[in-house]
Design an enzyme around this catalytic site. Structure first.
Site, PDB file in Angstrom:
ATOM      1  N   ALA A 253       0.764  -1.415  -0.009  1.00  0.00           N
ATOM      2  CA  ALA A 253       0.442  -0.150   0.348  1.00  0.00           C
ATOM      3  C   ALA A 253       0.803   1.256   0.028  1.00  0.00           C
ATOM      4  CB  ALA A 253      -1.109  -0.254   1.586  1.00  0.00           C
TER       5      ALA A 253
ATOM      6  N   ARG B 290       6.084  -2.719  31.599  1.00  0.00           N
ATOM      7  CA  ARG B 290       7.323  -2.930  31.125  1.00  0.00           C
ATOM      8  C   ARG B 290       8.460  -1.708  30.713  1.00  0.00           C
ATOM      9  NH1 ARG B 290       3.821  -5.629  26.238  1.00  0.00           N
ATOM     10  NH2 ARG B 290       3.796  -7.561  27.179  1.00  0.00           N
TER      11      ARG B 290
ATOM     12  N   HIS C 167       6.447  -2.276  21.220  1.00  0.00           N
ATOM     13  CA  HIS C 167       5.987  -1.510  20.218  1.00  0.00           C
ATOM     14  C   HIS C 167       5.631  -0.310  20.673  1.00  0.00           C
ATOM     15  CE1 HIS C 167       1.191  -2.243  20.935  1.00  0.00           C
ATOM     16  NE2 HIS C 167       0.927  -1.060  21.262  1.00  0.00           N
TER      17      HIS C 167
ATOM     18  N   GLU D 276      -2.436  -0.899  17.258  1.00  0.00           N
ATOM     19  CA  GLU D 276      -0.550  -0.116  17.114  1.00  0.00           C
ATOM     20  C   GLU D 276      -0.665   0.402  15.485  1.00  0.00           C
ATOM     21  OE1 GLU D 276       3.534  -1.274  17.746  1.00  0.00           O
ATOM     22  OE2 GLU D 276       2.666  -3.046  17.328  1.00  0.00           O
TER      23      GLU D 276
ATOM     24  N   ALA E 131      -2.464  -5.033  24.158  1.00  0.00           N
ATOM     25  CA  ALA E 131      -2.340  -5.423  22.572  1.00  0.00           C
ATOM     26  C   ALA E 131      -3.583  -5.694  22.151  1.00  0.00           C
ATOM     27  CB  ALA E 131      -0.741  -5.484  22.032  1.00  0.00           C
TER      28      ALA E 131
END
Length: 399
Positions: free
Chosen positions: A99, A221, A332, A361, A376
């Site tokens: 794309a 995290r 992430h 995301e 997520a």
């Protein structure tokens, strides 16, 4: 209920907002947490996802155990079952297609996607709208460094090679606003050689410790990742024993990792702590003192007086022992397309970009500064379903 866990969408939202330093959009977060159970039921009953019975994870930053775990404990269960359902429903999936731009009509509505494959141009059109679900930009090192210069060439990534973020600029060119792009999460326990997640080291959810302890093993995290980077050499060790290994499904379901990481020399198994220390050249007296301290607190009821491990400590006084070396990797990207609870992409004035939806995301207002473990999948499944429903309704209205 059978596990005695008390949870709610409200508590889940509270944890999510707090875990992201209240930079997430409360309305979007609440939509996600209230949609979590219906999405899980749809995945189980319609898609056919199988979850491990009575095995919930307490990912860092969550107040209670709430993460459903698929059999195999990887995304394979989702990918295979969703692919099979798409095939059954005769939904075309086009691969090998890049794309490059979103197509707008003269009224300014997003109506298609311009693509390329093998030097040829292809345009795809949709009556209901275009849904971006392309993930983040964690595998684009230059883009990561652009938005967060502290995450430089030292960091590898856990992400798939195609997670390079071009769709974000496509959306921006079409009028969507990008938000929170500087918030990029590292996964704390990864292979120093390849950067991939060391899933076997998720034994920390069952009591494994981070070497000479310097942070709570179940902290957020980002907190643990920063603490590891601040250590000499910017790495840590994860240590557990058979007492933990026998109860940890995480250890049991990843035998291939055990073999791979052992062969690479980043993991070692030993009958006693002296062998553990000798293999990685760790000061034995320090290691023994840490293990003795943890084991004594475990025998005294498991309460962690040093770092307040919310899962409780386990006895590490006897072997066999398992140890693995670990570093943080880019994992992430919390920033992306701004959306509302209807998964509509928004412009800089907070108005929907007609015909454009986004989920997962690629969006940027759910997780704030930091994503909690488990969120997520929740994010993409909840908003993926909402976006699909919105686009389908728009297509019906267009007939």
């Amino acid at each position: 209920k059978e596990l005695g866990i008390k949870d709610s969408p409200e508590l889940h939202a509270q944890d999510t907002l707090k875990g992201g330093d209240y930079k997430g959009d409360p309305a979007v977060v609440e939509t996600m947490t209230h949609g979590a159970l219906p999405a899980a039921e749809w995945l189980k009953n319609t898609v056919g996802i199988k979850y491990e019975p009575h095995n919930l994870f307490l990912f860092g930053g969550n107040s209670v155990k709430r993460a459903l775990i698929p059999v195999g404990q990887t995304g394979t269960e989702y990918i295979t079952k969703l692919s099979a359902l798409a095939q059954k429903e005769k939904i075309p999936v086009v691969t090998g297609m890049k794309a490059v731009a979103l197509i707008k009509n003269k009224e300014g509505r997003v109506v298609g996607v311009s693509c390329e494959s093998n030097g040829k141009k292809y345009d795809f059109y949709a009556k209901g709208g275009i849904i971006l679900a392309t993930g983040g930009f964690g595998a684009n090192a230059a883009m990561v460094k652009k938005y967060n210069p502290s995450l430089d060439e030292r960091f590898k990534t856990t992400d798939a090679s195609g997670t390079t973020g071009e769709a974000l600029y496509m959306a921006q060119k079409a009028g969507a606003e990008l938000v929170n792009m500087q918030y990029i999460q590292t996964y704390l326990i990864c292979d120093p050689i390849s950067g991939v997640i060391e899933l076997i080291a998720d034994a920390r959810f069952d009591g494994a410790i981070l070497g000479k302890r310097f942070v709570e093993e179940l902290q957020r995290r980002d907190v643990i990742s920063h603490a590891i980077v601040d250590q000499p050499g910017s790495y840590c060790y994860v240590l557990w024993n058979d007492n933990i290994g026998k109860i940890s499904n995480t250890v049991k379901v990843h035998p291939e990792e055990y073999e791979t990481f052992t062969k690479q020399g980043v993991m070692h198994t030993a009958d006693n702590l002296k062998e553990v220390a000798d293999f990685f050249k760790i000061p034995y007296d320090n290691l023994k003192a840490t293990v003795d301290r943890v084991s004594q607190m475990a025998k005294d009821g498991g309460k962690d007086l040093d770092f307040h491990n919310r899962g409780g400590l386990k006895d590490l006084s006897t072997g066999k022992y398992y140890i693995i070396k670990a570093v943080p990797s880019i994992h992430h990207t919390m920033g992306g397309v701004r959306i509302n609870p209807k998964a509509e992409a928004l412009d800089k004035n907070g108005k929907p970009v007609p015909g454009l939806y986004a989920a997962g995301e690629v969006t940027g207002c759910t997780h704030g500064t930091n994503r909690l473990g488990g969120n997520a999948y929740t994010d993409i499944m909840v908003f993926g379903r909402i976006a699909g429903q919105q686009a389908a309704q728009a297509a019906q209205a267009a007939k």
